[in-house]
Scaffold this active site. Structure first.
Site, PDB file in Angstrom:
ATOM      1  N   VAL A 260      -8.729 -10.614  15.897  1.00  0.00           N
ATOM      2  CA  VAL A 260      -8.208 -11.476  14.839  1.00  0.00           C
ATOM      3  C   VAL A 260      -9.366 -12.336  14.348  1.00  0.00           C
ATOM      4  O   VAL A 260     -10.151 -12.852  15.159  1.00  0.00           O
ATOM      5  CB  VAL A 260      -7.071 -12.376  15.343  1.00  0.00           C
ATOM      6  CG1 VAL A 260      -6.609 -13.334  14.244  1.00  0.00           C
ATOM      7  CG2 VAL A 260      -5.898 -11.535  15.842  1.00  0.00           C
ATOM      8  N   CYS A 261      -9.490 -12.466  13.043  1.00  0.00           N
ATOM      9  CA  CYS A 261     -10.489 -13.343  12.439  1.00  0.00           C
ATOM     10  C   CYS A 261     -11.891 -12.941  12.916  1.00  0.00           C
ATOM     11  O   CYS A 261     -12.217 -11.763  12.974  1.00  0.00           O
ATOM     12  CB  CYS A 261     -10.145 -14.794  12.768  1.00  0.00           C
ATOM     13  SG  CYS A 261     -10.948 -16.034  11.729  1.00  0.00           S
ATOM     14  N   THR A 262     -12.724 -13.919  13.290  1.00  0.00           N
ATOM     15  CA  THR A 262     -14.098 -13.617  13.672  1.00  0.00           C
ATOM     16  C   THR A 262     -14.215 -12.989  15.050  1.00  0.00           C
ATOM     17  O   THR A 262     -15.332 -12.696  15.504  1.00  0.00           O
ATOM     18  CB  THR A 262     -14.964 -14.886  13.612  1.00  0.00           C
ATOM     19  OG1 THR A 262     -14.336 -15.933  14.355  1.00  0.00           O
ATOM     20  CG2 THR A 262     -15.163 -15.331  12.166  1.00  0.00           C
TER      21      THR A 262
ATOM     22  N   THR B  26     -12.328  -9.200   8.844  1.00  0.00           N
ATOM     23  CA  THR B  26     -12.510 -10.460   9.555  1.00  0.00           C
ATOM     24  C   THR B  26     -12.266 -11.582   8.553  1.00  0.00           C
ATOM     25  O   THR B  26     -11.825 -11.328   7.430  1.00  0.00           O
ATOM     26  CB  THR B  26     -13.921 -10.544  10.188  1.00  0.00           C
ATOM     27  OG1 THR B  26     -13.997 -11.706  11.020  1.00  0.00           O
ATOM     28  CG2 THR B  26     -15.009 -10.609   9.137  1.00  0.00           C
TER      29      THR B  26
END
Length: 229
Positions: free
Chosen positions: A105-107, A125
């Site tokens: 998830v995300c970075t 990302t």
């Protein structure tokens, strides 16, 4: 009872200092609300871990005693130290060898990339880190959820909830995913249309970039040296 425990889908989320708590708690809430899951919070030790917003988490398992996971998920946030932490990268690589799904998830996608798992893969990302995926050998895709084989990456922060529901549909079927969505009353209707750089005004985008500039600059420094690794 033993047979039931064996059949549980084992889902592990990495938890680490300065984690973005919603990257973790969004999918965690979704996963833990499903029938047939066992969810783990994993770190190097079981000492309390403080998120970027000050919320504290308690890991349930260490790298050493974590079972083989069906789903490994790396959330984002303060991932910069993890990008060159071989203990973390080796754990992620080791779990990825036999996990059914390798996710982020995300970075958190940058950690998967640093572990060498995104080479030649399509991935997403956070919008403010999307370009770094190219340095890691991935093909950046600006979408909420991106799947390439058994690697599933989600965009920034709140996309973790959508990602969690998509994972439940993948594992258990759409009915279970929709049931969890209903029990959580997940029916987003934000008061503003500024959730992406494309939708936000120029002033808001500038403000958002300024707020994220410190972590952005730190990552730029890391990736400027990346080919030397």
């Amino acid at each position: 009872m033993a047979a039931e425990l064996i059949s549980l889908v084992k889902i592990g989320l990495l938890v680490f200092p300065n984690i973005q708590q919603l990257d973790l708690t969004g999918p965690y809430e979704v996963f833990s609300s499903a029938q047939g899951t066992q969810v783990y919070l994993i770190w190097k030790d079981k000492n309390p871990v403080v998120s970027s917003s000050g919320l504290t988490f308690f890991p349930t398992n260490t790298f050493e005693d974590c079972p083989q996971l069906d789903v490994i998920c790396v959330p984002g946030g303060g991932v910069n130290p993890l990008l060159h932490d071989e203990d973390v990268l080796q754990f992620v690589r080791g779990q990825a060898e036999n996990a059914k799904y390798i996710t982020s998830v995300c970075t958190g996608a940058l950690v998967l990339g640093a572990a060498g798992l995104l080479v030649g893969k399509r991935a997403s990302t956070h919008w403010n880190a999307l370009d770094f995926l190219t340095v890691l050998g991935a093909e950046p895709v600006k979408e909420r959820i991106v799947r390439d084989g058994n690697i599933i990456t989600a965009g920034g922060v709140t996309s973790g909830i959508d990602f969690g529901l998509a994972m439940l549909a993948e594992i258990f079927g759409q009915k279970e995913a929709e049931t969890v969505q209903l029990t959580l009353e997940y029916a987003p209707s934000p008061p503003f249309s500024s959730g992406t750089p494309e939708d936000a005004s120029f002033d808001v985008v500038d403000s958002g970039r300024e707020r994220l500039s410190a972590s952005r600059q730190a990552r730029e420094a890391i990736f400027a040296r990346w080919p030397e690794k």
